[in-house]
Design a protein around this motif. Structure first.
Motif, PDB file in Angstrom:
ATOM      1  N   SER A  33       0.938   6.633  -4.902  1.00 29.90           N
ATOM      2  CA  SER A  33       1.535   4.897  -4.823  1.00 29.90           C
ATOM      3  C   SER A  33       0.729   4.030  -4.956  1.00 29.90           C
ATOM      4  O   SER A  33      -0.526   4.306  -4.571  1.00 29.90           O
ATOM      5  CB  SER A  33       2.650   4.987  -3.868  1.00 29.90           C
ATOM      6  OG  SER A  33       1.592   5.057  -2.528  1.00 29.90           O
ATOM      7  N   ALA A  34       0.749   2.823  -5.432  1.00 31.13           N
ATOM      8  CA  ALA A  34      -0.281   1.612  -5.501  1.00 31.13           C
ATOM      9  C   ALA A  34       0.554   0.531  -5.012  1.00 31.13           C
ATOM     10  O   ALA A  34       1.684   0.014  -5.722  1.00 31.13           O
ATOM     11  CB  ALA A  34      -0.907   1.615  -6.764  1.00 31.13           C
TER      12      ALA A  34
ATOM     13  N   GLU B  92      -1.194  -2.451 -13.249  1.00 27.06           N
ATOM     14  CA  GLU B  92      -0.707  -1.634 -14.396  1.00 27.06           C
ATOM     15  C   GLU B  92      -0.522  -0.345 -13.758  1.00 27.06           C
ATOM     16  O   GLU B  92       0.438   0.320 -14.443  1.00 27.06           O
ATOM     17  CB  GLU B  92      -2.007  -1.816 -15.343  1.00 27.06           C
ATOM     18  CG  GLU B  92      -1.432  -1.162 -16.624  1.00 27.06           C
ATOM     19  CD  GLU B  92      -2.471  -1.320 -17.885  1.00 27.06           C
ATOM     20  OE1 GLU B  92      -2.492  -0.579 -18.986  1.00 27.06           O
ATOM     21  OE2 GLU B  92      -3.528  -2.261 -17.539  1.00 27.06           O
ATOM     22  N   ILE B  93      -1.408   0.277 -13.079  1.00 29.58           N
ATOM     23  CA  ILE B  93      -1.264   1.740 -12.586  1.00 29.58           C
ATOM     24  C   ILE B  93      -0.154   1.595 -11.838  1.00 29.58           C
ATOM     25  O   ILE B  93       0.940   2.655 -11.770  1.00 29.58           O
ATOM     26  CB  ILE B  93      -2.454   2.010 -11.919  1.00 29.58           C
ATOM     27  CG1 ILE B  93      -3.450   2.148 -12.892  1.00 29.58           C
ATOM     28  CG2 ILE B  93      -2.301   3.549 -11.254  1.00 29.58           C
ATOM     29  CD1 ILE B  93      -4.903   2.477 -12.255  1.00 29.58           C
TER      30      ILE B  93
ATOM     31  N   PRO C 182       4.261   5.013 -14.331  1.00 28.50           N
ATOM     32  CA  PRO C 182       4.301   6.396 -13.575  1.00 28.50           C
ATOM     33  C   PRO C 182       3.297   7.273 -14.550  1.00 28.50           C
ATOM     34  O   PRO C 182       2.666   8.015 -13.895  1.00 28.50           O
ATOM     35  CB  PRO C 182       5.720   6.745 -13.740  1.00 28.50           C
ATOM     36  CG  PRO C 182       6.485   5.598 -13.781  1.00 28.50           C
ATOM     37  CD  PRO C 182       5.555   4.575 -14.566  1.00 28.50           C
ATOM     38  N   ASP C 183       3.259   7.295 -15.662  1.00 34.31           N
ATOM     39  CA  ASP C 183       2.374   8.237 -16.614  1.00 34.31           C
ATOM     40  C   ASP C 183       1.017   7.676 -16.300  1.00 34.31           C
ATOM     41  O   ASP C 183       0.115   8.848 -16.084  1.00 34.31           O
ATOM     42  CB  ASP C 183       2.752   7.984 -18.145  1.00 34.31           C
ATOM     43  CG  ASP C 183       4.039   8.522 -18.334  1.00 34.31           C
ATOM     44  OD1 ASP C 183       4.579   9.313 -17.579  1.00 34.31           O
ATOM     45  OD2 ASP C 183       4.842   7.911 -19.388  1.00 34.31           O
ATOM     46  N   LYS C 184       0.523   6.463 -16.101  1.00 38.27           N
ATOM     47  CA  LYS C 184      -0.865   6.024 -15.988  1.00 38.27           C
ATOM     48  C   LYS C 184      -1.040   6.604 -14.224  1.00 38.27           C
ATOM     49  O   LYS C 184      -2.368   7.078 -14.031  1.00 38.27           O
ATOM     50  CB  LYS C 184      -0.975   4.696 -16.164  1.00 38.27           C
ATOM     51  CG  LYS C 184      -2.527   4.211 -15.986  1.00 38.27           C
ATOM     52  CD  LYS C 184      -2.814   2.996 -16.624  1.00 38.27           C
ATOM     53  CE  LYS C 184      -2.686   3.093 -18.158  1.00 38.27           C
ATOM     54  NZ  LYS C 184      -3.178   1.897 -18.974  1.00 38.27           N
ATOM     55  N   ALA C 185      -0.124   6.349 -13.375  1.00 33.53           N
ATOM     56  CA  ALA C 185      -0.469   6.726 -11.993  1.00 33.53           C
ATOM     57  C   ALA C 185      -0.619   8.185 -12.079  1.00 33.53           C
ATOM     58  O   ALA C 185      -1.556   8.731 -11.322  1.00 33.53           O
ATOM     59  CB  ALA C 185       0.729   6.159 -11.355  1.00 33.53           C
ATOM     60  N   GLN C 186       0.110   8.906 -12.535  1.00 36.71           N
ATOM     61  CA  GLN C 186      -0.143  10.298 -12.615  1.00 36.71           C
ATOM     62  C   GLN C 186      -1.402  10.746 -13.211  1.00 36.71           C
ATOM     63  O   GLN C 186      -2.360  11.770 -12.679  1.00 36.71           O
ATOM     64  CB  GLN C 186       0.906  11.174 -13.434  1.00 36.71           C
ATOM     65  CG  GLN C 186       0.890  12.560 -13.467  1.00 36.71           C
ATOM     66  CD  GLN C 186       2.240  13.346 -13.926  1.00 36.71           C
ATOM     67  OE1 GLN C 186       2.899  12.670 -14.981  1.00 36.71           O
ATOM     68  NE2 GLN C 186       2.334  14.663 -13.923  1.00 36.71           N
TER      69      GLN C 186
ATOM     70  N   ASN D 290      -4.006  -8.410   4.876  1.00 38.32           N
ATOM     71  CA  ASN D 290      -3.466  -7.938   3.719  1.00 38.32           C
ATOM     72  C   ASN D 290      -4.193  -7.254   2.859  1.00 38.32           C
ATOM     73  O   ASN D 290      -5.599  -7.550   2.823  1.00 38.32           O
ATOM     74  CB  ASN D 290      -2.970  -9.226   2.846  1.00 38.32           C
ATOM     75  CG  ASN D 290      -2.570  -9.061   1.436  1.00 38.32           C
ATOM     76  OD1 ASN D 290      -3.151  -9.073   0.582  1.00 38.32           O
ATOM     77  ND2 ASN D 290      -1.171  -8.554   1.262  1.00 38.32           N
ATOM     78  N   GLY D 291      -3.999  -6.057   2.071  1.00 42.62           N
ATOM     79  CA  GLY D 291      -4.733  -5.411   1.327  1.00 42.62           C
ATOM     80  C   GLY D 291      -3.901  -4.416   0.175  1.00 42.62           C
ATOM     81  O   GLY D 291      -2.755  -4.126   0.568  1.00 42.62           O
ATOM     82  N   LYS D 292      -4.743  -4.260  -0.735  1.00 35.21           N
ATOM     83  CA  LYS D 292      -4.064  -3.308  -1.807  1.00 35.21           C
ATOM     84  C   LYS D 292      -4.368  -1.929  -1.503  1.00 35.21           C
ATOM     85  O   LYS D 292      -5.375  -1.579  -1.002  1.00 35.21           O
ATOM     86  CB  LYS D 292      -4.714  -3.694  -3.318  1.00 35.21           C
ATOM     87  CG  LYS D 292      -4.153  -4.911  -3.700  1.00 35.21           C
ATOM     88  CD  LYS D 292      -5.139  -5.061  -5.036  1.00 35.21           C
ATOM     89  CE  LYS D 292      -4.560  -6.412  -5.687  1.00 35.21           C
ATOM     90  NZ  LYS D 292      -5.288  -6.870  -6.806  1.00 35.21           N
ATOM     91  N   VAL D 293      -3.179  -1.008  -1.371  1.00 36.81           N
ATOM     92  CA  VAL D 293      -3.457   0.337  -0.924  1.00 36.81           C
ATOM     93  C   VAL D 293      -3.028   1.341  -2.100  1.00 36.81           C
ATOM     94  O   VAL D 293      -2.208   1.341  -2.446  1.00 36.81           O
ATOM     95  CB  VAL D 293      -2.779   0.577   0.297  1.00 36.81           C
ATOM     96  CG1 VAL D 293      -2.743   2.089   0.772  1.00 36.81           C
ATOM     97  CG2 VAL D 293      -3.003  -0.270   1.272  1.00 36.81           C
ATOM     98  N   VAL D 294      -4.060   2.184  -2.295  1.00 39.89           N
ATOM     99  CA  VAL D 294      -3.714   3.436  -3.108  1.00 39.89           C
ATOM    100  C   VAL D 294      -3.754   4.589  -2.683  1.00 39.89           C
ATOM    101  O   VAL D 294      -4.529   5.085  -1.949  1.00 39.89           O
ATOM    102  CB  VAL D 294      -5.087   3.475  -4.315  1.00 39.89           C
ATOM    103  CG1 VAL D 294      -4.767   4.588  -5.195  1.00 39.89           C
ATOM    104  CG2 VAL D 294      -5.037   2.128  -5.160  1.00 39.89           C
TER     105      VAL D 294
END
Length: 253
Positions: free
Chosen positions: A216-217, A201-202, A206-210, A131-135
Motif C-alpha cells: 500500500s502507498a 501513480e503506484i 495495483p499492477d504497478k504496485a505489485q 504528515n508523510g507519504k508511507v510505502v
C-alpha cells in the motif's frame, strides 16, 4: 530277500534324515525364540531408541520452523526511528487567541543519529501533526529481509498544528526526493527514484504496485497533544505506518 533288506535300509535312512531335519528345524525355532526372549529387553530398548531418535529429528525440524516464524514476526514488528521532536516552549503570546508551541525537530538515521541540524517550528495549538507519504511493502519481502524493502518507508512532508491545514504546515522533506535515511547506496537507485517520483501513480495502479512489491502507498498524519519539556519520537513499523510516542525525560536530544 536282499532287495527287501535294501529297501528297509533305504527307508530307515530317509526316516533318519527327516528326523534330523525336523530336529534341526525345532532346534532353530527354539533357539530363535530363546534368543528373542533372552534379548527381548535389548530389542525393545533399541526400538525405543530409534523411535526417540526419529521424534528428536521431527522436534528439531519443528524448532527450525518455529525459529523462522519467530524471526518473521520479529521483522514485521520492528520499529525504526525516523525523527525526534522536543517541545521547547508552550504559551499564549500577548494578544494571541491560542497557545503557540515551539518545537525542535530533527530527522534520524537507522541508528538514531541526527541527519542534519535540528529545525525549529512554531505550531498553532497544542496538537502536533506529522504528515508523510508511507510505502508498505509485501509481508514476504519484509520477512525475507530484502535489502531495500524489508521495512515500510516514509517521506516526511509537513508538520502543522490543530488550527492549521497541511497546506499551511512547515515543509520537512522535499517533495519527490528520496530521504537521506533510506540511502542504502552512494547514489539513489533507479528503484528508489521511481518509487518517490511516481508515488501516486503506484498508489493508484495495483499492477504497478505489485511490480514494485508495494502492499500500500498512502499519506498518514498521526497527531499528538504535546506538553512543554517533553520529547517525542516518530517511528515507523516494518509492516505498518507512522506512530508518535513520548520519550522518558532523561533521554537527551
Amino acid at each position: 530277500m536282499a532287495k527287501v533288506v535294501e529297501s528297509i535300509d533305504r527307508f530307515n535312512s530317509s526316516v533318519r534324515t527327516l528326523l534330523i531335519l525336523l530336529l534341526l528345524i525345532a532346534f532353530s525355532t527354539v533357539s530363535y525364540y530363546g534368543y528373542s526372549i533372552y534379548h527381548e529387553k535389548e530389542i525393545a530398548l533399541a526400538a525405543k531408541d530409534k523411535e526417540i531418535e526419529e521424534k528428536n529429528v521431527k522436534i528439531g525440524e519443528l524448532e527450525d520452523e518455529i525459529d523462522q516464524l519467530a524471526l518473521r514476526l520479529k521483522l514485521l514488528k520492528i520499529d525504526r526511528r525516523v525523527a525526534r521532536m522536543k517541545v521547547l516552549s508552550q504559551a499564549k503570546p500577548e494578544g494571541a487567541e491560542r497557545v503557540q508551541t515551539v518545537l525542535q525537530f530533527v530527522e534520524l538515521d537507522q541508528h538514531g543519529t541526527p541527519l542534519s541540524q535540528p529545525q525549529k517550528f512554531t505550531i498553532d495549538g497544542e496538537m502536533v501533526y506529522i504528515n508523510g507519504k508511507v510505502v508498505k511493502f509485501a509481508d514476504e519481502l519484509v520477512e525475507a529481509a530484502d535489502p531495500l524493502r524489508s521495512a515500510s518507508i516514509c517521506l516526511l512532508q509537513k508538520i502543522y498544528g490543530e488550527h492549521q491545514t497541511p497546506a499551511q504546515g512547515f515543509a520537512i522533506d522535499k517533495s519527490g526526493e528520496r530521504p537521506e535515511v533510506y540511502g542504502v547506496h552512494e547514489k539513489p537507485t533507479e528503484f528508489e527514484q521511481k518509487l518517490w517520483e511516481n508515488f501516486w501513480e503506484i498508489a493508484n495502479d495495483p499492477d504497478k504496485a505489485q511490480q514494485y512489491g508495494v502492499r500500500s502507498a498512502n499519506e498518514e498524519s498521526p497527531g499528538m497533544k504535546v506538553k512543554q519539556g517533553k520529547q517525542y519520537e516518530i517511528e515507523i513499523r516494518s509492516s505498518g505506518g507512522l506512530t508518535i510516542k513520548v520519550l522518558p525525560n532523561e533521554v537527551e536530544t
